[in-house]
Write a protein that holds these residues in place. Structure first.
Motif, PDB file in Angstrom:
ATOM      1  N   GLN B  46       0.888  -1.175  -0.430  1.00  0.00           N
ATOM      2  CA  GLN B  46       0.052  -0.191   0.193  1.00  0.00           C
ATOM      3  C   GLN B  46       0.887   1.135  -0.135  1.00  0.00           C
ATOM      4  N   ALA B  47       2.122   0.899   0.638  1.00  0.00           N
ATOM      5  CA  ALA B  47       2.911   2.383   0.795  1.00  0.00           C
ATOM      6  C   ALA B  47       3.758   2.706  -0.490  1.00  0.00           C
ATOM      7  N   THR B  48       4.522   1.469  -0.862  1.00  0.00           N
ATOM      8  CA  THR B  48       5.409   1.636  -1.633  1.00  0.00           C
ATOM      9  C   THR B  48       4.788   1.505  -3.407  1.00  0.00           C
ATOM     10  N   GLY B  49       3.583   0.136  -3.404  1.00  0.00           N
ATOM     11  CA  GLY B  49       3.283  -0.186  -4.969  1.00  0.00           C
ATOM     12  C   GLY B  49       3.745  -1.099  -4.595  1.00  0.00           C
ATOM     13  N   LEU B  50       5.237  -1.386  -4.151  1.00  0.00           N
ATOM     14  CA  LEU B  50       5.552  -2.667  -4.296  1.00  0.00           C
ATOM     15  C   LEU B  50       5.630  -4.017  -3.950  1.00  0.00           C
ATOM     16  N   LEU B  51       5.786  -5.426  -4.252  1.00  0.00           N
ATOM     17  CA  LEU B  51       5.250  -6.389  -4.068  1.00  0.00           C
ATOM     18  C   LEU B  51       6.660  -6.329  -2.548  1.00  0.00           C
ATOM     19  N   ILE B 127      13.711  -9.476  -7.972  1.00  0.00           N
ATOM     20  CA  ILE B 127      13.255  -9.854  -8.811  1.00  0.00           C
ATOM     21  C   ILE B 127      11.325 -10.130  -9.323  1.00  0.00           C
ATOM     22  N   ARG B 128      10.584 -10.637  -7.836  1.00  0.00           N
ATOM     23  CA  ARG B 128       9.135 -10.216  -8.102  1.00  0.00           C
ATOM     24  C   ARG B 128       9.295  -8.764  -8.469  1.00  0.00           C
ATOM     25  N   ASN B 129       9.397  -7.729  -8.278  1.00  0.00           N
ATOM     26  CA  ASN B 129       9.144  -6.365  -8.351  1.00  0.00           C
ATOM     27  C   ASN B 129      10.158  -5.950  -9.590  1.00  0.00           C
ATOM     28  N   LEU B 130      11.257  -6.761 -10.242  1.00  0.00           N
ATOM     29  CA  LEU B 130      11.462  -5.421 -11.564  1.00  0.00           C
ATOM     30  C   LEU B 130      10.614  -6.499 -13.301  1.00  0.00           C
ATOM     31  N   PRO B 131      10.653  -5.428 -13.897  1.00  0.00           N
ATOM     32  CA  PRO B 131       9.986  -5.801 -15.140  1.00  0.00           C
ATOM     33  C   PRO B 131       9.543  -6.317 -15.687  1.00  0.00           C
ATOM     34  N   LEU B 132      11.046  -6.986 -15.403  1.00  0.00           N
ATOM     35  CA  LEU B 132      11.591  -8.482 -16.950  1.00  0.00           C
ATOM     36  C   LEU B 132      10.916  -9.789 -15.540  1.00  0.00           C
ATOM     37  N   PHE B 133      10.473  -9.309 -14.577  1.00  0.00           N
ATOM     38  CA  PHE B 133       9.503 -11.187 -13.927  1.00  0.00           C
ATOM     39  C   PHE B 133       8.766 -11.015 -13.579  1.00  0.00           C
ATOM     40  N   SER B 134       8.271 -10.141 -14.375  1.00  0.00           N
ATOM     41  CA  SER B 134       6.548  -9.966 -14.015  1.00  0.00           C
ATOM     42  C   SER B 134       5.874 -11.095 -13.501  1.00  0.00           C
TER      43      SER B 134
END
Lengths: 98, 139
Positions: B46-51, B127-134
């Motif tokens: 919620q705070a950062t938008g990252l997983l 890596i789960r936050n990188l576009p390559l590993f979406s």
């Protein structure tokens, strides 16, 4: 001389100490996102840490401290996490508006 | 030889086991119950938008219980891979309390694998936050 041998064998097995340390580290890392997991990992770290401390293993004290921290932070975040977060976001939004 | 601590540990583990079996039974047999369980929303997300590494974990477990392995892997691959370890840990905890011939010093896992687990969690988080590993992020 014979008394020192079992101690030397015991100290080479640090499995419980490392389990405690790793559970503690992951527990502390996860307290913001999933405090329930953090509490569970904290309990694991604390129990393994105490067992490892009794066997004089490495990392035992670090595991106990991290486990206790993890449980404490987890419980605090389960109780006040959502409310604290909402308040924080409200303040941030208000600050950004002006 | 039954110390108060062991009796306390035995009772706690038995209550835990019964609670787990009852929860899984009702979760699998009662589809309406699944809607009632509202997962705690991740504050980091919620705070950062990252997983975070656990994001999608509840969905992964739910899909795994419904027998949808591919969807579960897509929701949270780490949770699926760590599940056998959690089962091993639970069995070991039961053995420690109930099996009197099994002592904590009998638990032996190579330190390399334990440190690898910590590295795996941190690497998965990044890596789960990188576009390559979406494909590692939940739908």
């Amino acid at each position: 001389m014979t008394d020192t041998k079992p101690v030397a064998v015991e100290s080479s097995n640090n499995t419980l100490g490392i389990i405690s340390l790793i559970a503690g580290i992951v527990g502390v890392l996860l307290f913001v996102c999933c405090p329930y997991i953090s509490v569970v990992l904290g309990i694991v770290a604390l129990i393994c840490g105490i067992l490892a401390y009794q066997q004089q293993q490495q990392y035992a004290l670090a595991g106990i401290i991290l486990g206790a921290t993890s449980i404490l932070l987890g419980i605090i975040f389960v109780i006040v996490g959502q409310a604290l977060f909402r308040e924080l976001m409200y303040v941030l939004e208000r600050e950004m508006r002006f | 030889m039954h110390s108060p601590l062991r009796i306390w540990a035995e009772r706690s583990l038995l209550i835990f086991a019964v609670a787990m079996i009852v929860t899984v039974y009702f979760y699998v047999t009662t589809p309406d119950l699944r809607d009632l369980i509202r997962p705690h929303h991740c504050l980091f997300n919620q705070a950062t938008g990252l997983l975070c590494p656990a994001c999608g974990g509840t969905r992964a477990l739910s899909q795994l219980l419904s027998g949808r392995l591919v969807l579960a892997l897509n929701s949270n691959a780490l949770a699926v891979f760590i599940l056998p370890l959690v089962i091993y840990g639970t069995v070991t905890a039961f053995r420690l309390v109930f099996d009197h011939n099994f002592s904590p010093s009998d638990i032996r896992i190579a330190p390399f694998w334990l440190w690898s687990l910590l590295v795996l969690v941190i690497v998965f988080w990044i890596i789960r936050n990188l576009p390559l590993f979406s494909f590692l992020s939940p739908i």
